[in-house]
Structures are given as C-alpha cells and as structure tokens.
Design a protein around this motif. Structure first.
Motif, PDB file in Angstrom:
ATOM      1  N   UNK A 144       6.309  -5.888   3.131  1.00 53.62           N
ATOM      2  CA  UNK A 144       6.615  -7.011   4.244  1.00 53.62           C
ATOM      3  C   UNK A 144       5.459  -7.707   4.693  1.00 53.62           C
ATOM      4  N   UNK A 145       5.710  -8.814   5.468  1.00 54.57           N
ATOM      5  CA  UNK A 145       4.460  -9.796   5.732  1.00 54.57           C
ATOM      6  C   UNK A 145       3.193  -9.462   5.736  1.00 54.57           C
ATOM      7  N   UNK A 146       2.131 -10.278   5.557  1.00 52.54           N
ATOM      8  CA  UNK A 146       0.757 -10.144   5.440  1.00 52.54           C
ATOM      9  C   UNK A 146       0.187 -11.293   5.497  1.00 52.54           C
ATOM     10  N   UNK A 147      -0.701 -11.776   6.901  1.00 53.62           N
ATOM     11  CA  UNK A 147      -1.070 -12.701   7.141  1.00 53.62           C
ATOM     12  C   UNK A 147      -1.663 -13.640   6.161  1.00 53.62           C
ATOM     13  N   UNK A 148      -2.391 -12.572   5.167  1.00 49.15           N
ATOM     14  CA  UNK A 148      -3.210 -13.226   4.057  1.00 49.15           C
ATOM     15  C   UNK A 148      -2.307 -13.498   2.659  1.00 49.15           C
ATOM     16  N   UNK A 149      -1.002 -13.008   2.954  1.00 49.69           N
ATOM     17  CA  UNK A 149      -0.050 -13.127   1.666  1.00 49.69           C
ATOM     18  C   UNK A 149       0.458 -12.071   1.011  1.00 49.69           C
ATOM     19  N   UNK A 150       1.463 -11.830   0.495  1.00 46.98           N
ATOM     20  CA  UNK A 150       1.832 -10.374   0.127  1.00 46.98           C
ATOM     21  C   UNK A 150       1.123 -10.398  -1.120  1.00 46.98           C
ATOM     22  N   UNK A 151       0.928 -11.291  -2.136  1.00 42.48           N
ATOM     23  CA  UNK A 151       0.118 -10.980  -3.189  1.00 42.48           C
ATOM     24  C   UNK A 151      -1.244 -10.373  -2.781  1.00 42.48           C
ATOM     25  N   UNK A 152      -1.958 -11.029  -1.924  1.00 42.75           N
ATOM     26  CA  UNK A 152      -3.459 -10.328  -1.420  1.00 42.75           C
ATOM     27  C   UNK A 152      -2.831  -8.892  -0.982  1.00 42.75           C
ATOM     28  N   UNK A 153      -1.736  -8.770  -0.148  1.00 45.21           N
ATOM     29  CA  UNK A 153      -1.700  -7.415   0.215  1.00 45.21           C
ATOM     30  C   UNK A 153      -1.253  -6.451  -0.784  1.00 45.21           C
ATOM     31  N   UNK A 154      -0.555  -6.704  -1.944  1.00 50.82           N
ATOM     32  CA  UNK A 154      -0.121  -5.974  -3.266  1.00 50.82           C
ATOM     33  C   UNK A 154      -1.699  -5.767  -3.876  1.00 50.82           C
ATOM     34  N   UNK A 155      -2.479  -6.665  -3.847  1.00 50.94           N
ATOM     35  CA  UNK A 155      -3.595  -6.310  -4.606  1.00 50.94           C
ATOM     36  C   UNK A 155      -4.603  -5.507  -3.779  1.00 50.94           C
ATOM     37  N   UNK A 156      -4.707  -5.517  -2.440  1.00 51.37           N
ATOM     38  CA  UNK A 156      -5.461  -4.729  -1.893  1.00 51.37           C
ATOM     39  C   UNK A 156      -5.026  -3.159  -1.869  1.00 51.37           C
ATOM     40  N   UNK A 157      -3.466  -3.162  -1.700  1.00 52.83           N
ATOM     41  CA  UNK A 157      -3.143  -1.623  -1.794  1.00 52.83           C
ATOM     42  C   UNK A 157      -3.123  -1.073  -3.418  1.00 52.83           C
ATOM     43  N   UNK A 158      -3.066  -1.858  -4.251  1.00 46.41           N
ATOM     44  CA  UNK A 158      -3.431  -1.433  -5.688  1.00 46.41           C
ATOM     45  C   UNK A 158      -4.837  -0.959  -5.858  1.00 46.41           C
ATOM     46  N   UNK A 159      -5.775  -2.036  -5.391  1.00 50.27           N
ATOM     47  CA  UNK A 159      -7.074  -1.577  -5.354  1.00 50.27           C
ATOM     48  C   UNK A 159      -7.426  -0.229  -4.619  1.00 50.27           C
ATOM     49  N   UNK A 160      -6.720   0.196  -3.706  1.00 44.45           N
ATOM     50  CA  UNK A 160      -6.924   1.497  -3.145  1.00 44.45           C
ATOM     51  C   UNK A 160      -6.313   2.741  -3.597  1.00 44.45           C
ATOM     52  N   UNK A 161      -5.429   2.396  -4.645  1.00 45.06           N
ATOM     53  CA  UNK A 161      -4.598   3.345  -5.462  1.00 45.06           C
ATOM     54  C   UNK A 161      -3.803   4.041  -4.385  1.00 45.06           C
ATOM     55  N   UNK A 162      -3.276   3.779  -3.369  1.00 43.49           N
ATOM     56  CA  UNK A 162      -2.492   4.500  -2.368  1.00 43.49           C
ATOM     57  C   UNK A 162      -1.107   4.460  -2.854  1.00 43.49           C
ATOM     58  N   UNK A 163      -0.311   4.973  -1.759  1.00 50.65           N
ATOM     59  CA  UNK A 163       1.192   5.492  -2.170  1.00 50.65           C
ATOM     60  C   UNK A 163       1.928   3.961  -2.468  1.00 50.65           C
ATOM     61  N   UNK A 164       2.840   3.870  -3.292  1.00 48.81           N
ATOM     62  CA  UNK A 164       3.645   2.944  -3.448  1.00 48.81           C
ATOM     63  C   UNK A 164       3.105   2.109  -4.685  1.00 48.81           C
ATOM     64  N   UNK A 165       1.813   2.496  -5.308  1.00 46.73           N
ATOM     65  CA  UNK A 165       1.338   1.582  -6.209  1.00 46.73           C
ATOM     66  C   UNK A 165       2.247   1.605  -7.353  1.00 46.73           C
ATOM     67  N   UNK A 166       3.114   2.570  -7.684  1.00 44.20           N
ATOM     68  CA  UNK A 166       4.163   2.672  -8.692  1.00 44.20           C
ATOM     69  C   UNK A 166       4.882   1.309  -8.708  1.00 44.20           C
ATOM     70  N   UNK A 167       5.332   1.353  -7.173  1.00 42.69           N
ATOM     71  CA  UNK A 167       6.434   0.265  -6.805  1.00 42.69           C
ATOM     72  C   UNK A 167       5.581  -0.964  -6.812  1.00 42.69           C
ATOM     73  N   UNK A 168       4.474  -1.200  -6.578  1.00 44.47           N
ATOM     74  CA  UNK A 168       3.377  -2.449  -6.909  1.00 44.47           C
ATOM     75  C   UNK A 168       3.402  -2.643  -8.218  1.00 44.47           C
ATOM     76  N   UNK A 169       3.394  -1.944  -9.016  1.00 42.05           N
ATOM     77  CA  UNK A 169       3.207  -2.095 -10.461  1.00 42.05           C
ATOM     78  C   UNK A 169       4.382  -3.042 -11.055  1.00 42.05           C
ATOM     79  N   UNK A 170       5.589  -2.755 -10.200  1.00 40.94           N
ATOM     80  CA  UNK A 170       6.867  -3.237 -10.969  1.00 40.94           C
ATOM     81  C   UNK A 170       6.650  -4.768 -10.585  1.00 40.94           C
ATOM     82  N   UNK A 171       6.195  -5.309  -9.577  1.00 37.22           N
ATOM     83  CA  UNK A 171       6.153  -6.966  -9.257  1.00 37.22           C
ATOM     84  C   UNK A 171       5.164  -7.525 -10.172  1.00 37.22           C
TER      85      UNK A 171
END
Length: 171
Positions: A144-171
C-alpha cells in the motif's frame, strides 16, 4: 542553521535537510508530502557543507550498495507526539522484515482499527529509508501507499530481501 543538499540515488534524487547537526529530512524529490518552504531541489556536484548531511549521503550510498543495514545518524524529527511515536516504532522494524499497519498499531497499544491513523503518520515520515516506513505493508500483504511511490517501495523491499520478495517479483 538549516542546510539542504540534493544527492543522487538509484531511485532518483534525494533532498537531505539538516538542522543543528541533526538530519531532519530525507525526501525523494517530487514525492508526496514533499515539504513546502524548502529550496528548489537542484542536483549539485558540490560536497555537502554539513557534516551530518555528508554522513547521511555516505550511509545512504552504502545502503543502496548492499553494504549497510543500520544507520548511525543523529536525527531530529519534527511532528506531532503521535507521529513521533509511530516513527520510533518504525525504527524497530528489522532490516529484511515487514510489518503491517495493524502490527504497528498493536505495538503502540492501539486497536487494529487504528491502522488508518498509523498509516497517516507513517506517510508523513520526514526521514525516508533511515526511518524505514517502506517496511510497512497492508494486512493482506499488498504494497500500500508510500510517499516516495510504490515502485520505490518495491525496490527498497527487494533490496533488503525481506518477506514478500516473492510477491514483489511478480510485479
């Protein structure tokens, strides 16, 4: 004395703001809730004059390079008492992890129904990345929302390799 500096990042230019030897702002240029009254953000080749901004630029660079998980920068966060409580709890979310808005509400001793208020405070976080508001996701796992934009949020979470990265890879 207030100083601002704009530096590059893999996700776009970042405006750093410092006051009294503390970092008071770290904003993606053009993000939602970008504060009024700051100078026009212009990328400069000049080194920051502020020691704390220079340190923040260095540590953010290390974070994006995968060499830093924690930050050691003096912060001064301006906001309401409730916002500052939320931002303090955000700093407890471990690198590579993600909590829901309901998780944050519960950790603050609030009912899960307070998720909307917690989300509002989360969105007003003045020091993105260092106060990791990007590590908060919806109860259903949605980014859900991120002031910097959801694409940036997705990138940051992927960079950190945290939970949900499998879901993030689907986008």
């Amino acid at each position: 004395m207030i100083e601002c500096h704009v530096g590059p990042s893999p996700l776009g230019h970042i405006l750093y703001r410092a006051e009294n030897d503390c970092l008071t702002g770290l904003y993606f240029v053009g993000q939602k809730h970008f504060p009024n009254g700051l100078p026009e953000p212009v990328l400069s080749d000049a080194a920051p004059g502020s020691r704390v901004i220079a340190l923040a630029c260095e540590q953010i660079g290390e974070y994006f390079a995968g060499a830093r998980r924690d930050f050691s920068i003096a912060l001064q966060l301006h906001g309401t008492p409730f916002q500052r409580q939320v931002w303090d709890v955000l700093r407890q979310i471990p690198f590579g992890d993600a909590w829901t808005y309901g998780d944050l509400a519960r950790r603050l001793g609030l009912p899960a129904g307070a998720s909307r208020a917690v989300g509002g405070a989360n969105g007003r976080n003045p020091v993105s990345i260092i106060v990791p508001c990007h590590r908060v996701i919806g109860g259903d796992g949605d980014l859900t929302g991120y002031a910097g934009g959801v694409e940036r949020k997705r990138h940051l979470l992927t960079l950190e390799g945290g939970p949900g990265r499998e879901q993030l890879a689907l986008f």
